[in-house]
Design an enzyme around this catalytic site. Structure first.
Site, mmCIF file in Angstrom:
data_model
loop_
_atom_site.group_PDB
_atom_site.id
_atom_site.type_symbol
_atom_site.label_atom_id
_atom_site.label_comp_id
_atom_site.label_asym_id
_atom_site.label_seq_id
_atom_site.Cartn_x
_atom_site.Cartn_y
_atom_site.Cartn_z
ATOM 1 N N ASP A 9 0.854 -1.174 0.000
ATOM 2 C CA ASP A 9 0.000 0.000 0.000
ATOM 3 C C ASP A 9 0.898 1.235 0.000
ATOM 4 O O ASP A 9 1.945 1.250 0.647
ATOM 5 C CB ASP A 9 -0.888 -0.013 1.249
ATOM 6 C CG ASP A 9 -1.770 1.199 1.333
ATOM 7 O OD1 ASP A 9 -2.494 1.469 0.356
ATOM 8 O OD2 ASP A 9 -1.739 1.891 2.363
ATOM 9 N N ASP A 11 -0.260 4.817 0.418
ATOM 10 C CA ASP A 11 -0.664 5.893 1.317
ATOM 11 C C ASP A 11 -0.726 5.419 2.768
ATOM 12 O O ASP A 11 -1.521 4.561 3.124
ATOM 13 C CB ASP A 11 -2.014 6.440 0.877
ATOM 14 C CG ASP A 11 -2.010 6.765 -0.611
ATOM 15 O OD1 ASP A 11 -1.234 7.652 -0.997
ATOM 16 O OD2 ASP A 11 -2.746 6.104 -1.372
#
Length: 169
Positions: A9, A11
């Site tokens: 991921d 963010d």
């Protein structure tokens, strides 16, 4: 346990706001050095993978556009496959609209013409857009780019797509 490929991921894991998390770029490089294929995923629907690659390069990450997937790109691919000729009303930002147009999606601002409604982050969201989206939903298919109610910003979380999705849906 051995892993062949890694999905990371972006963010809140590799970057927070516009700041890289210390050591994250080195960690991605170490995964590659260990022979792992890396795919970066972001729930940010406002940028195309090529734009994400450029932005991440500025932050010290060496990634190619084909190593990045975003919820905006996934949404655009889904609509192109499932609703290729359906007029689509979008509550979302310019980057998402561009992704949809690039896939040939027919965008409409007329709530009565909409067959699909897409809800996403929209930092210019207002009452009139909410009203129009509500009207567009009458008989239309509802699609959300992502359910994230907040986005990890540098100082503290800020509202994300999920806040708009909840308001519209």
């Amino acid at each position: 346990m051995t892993f062949g490929n890694v999905i990371l991921d972006v963010d809140g894991t590799l970057v927070r706001g516009d700041e890289p998390i210390p050591g994250a770029a080195d960690a991605v490089e170490r995964l590659r050095e260990a022979g792992r294929d890396v795919l970066l995923f972001s729930n940010n629907p406002t940028r195309a993978p090529v734009d994400y690659a450029d932005w991440l390069a500025e932050l010290g990450f060496a990634v190619a556009p084909e190593e990045i997937l975003t919820c905006g790109a996934v949404t655009a691919d889904y609509l192109a496959a499932e609703f290729p000729v359906s007029p689509t009303f979008v509550v979302g930002e310019r980057g998402l609209r561009a992704l949809l147009r690039d896939r040939g999606i027919d965008l409409t601002s007329d709530p009565d013409a909409a067959e699909v409604v897409v809800a996403s982050i929209d930092r210019e969201f207002d009452y009139d857009r909410l009203r129009d989206a509500l009207w567009a939903l009458d008989g239309a298919t509802f699609v959300a780019t992502d359910p994230d109610r907040t986005i990890p910003a540098v100082d503290r979380p800020v509202p994300g797509s999920g806040a708009i999705v909840a308001a519209v849906g």
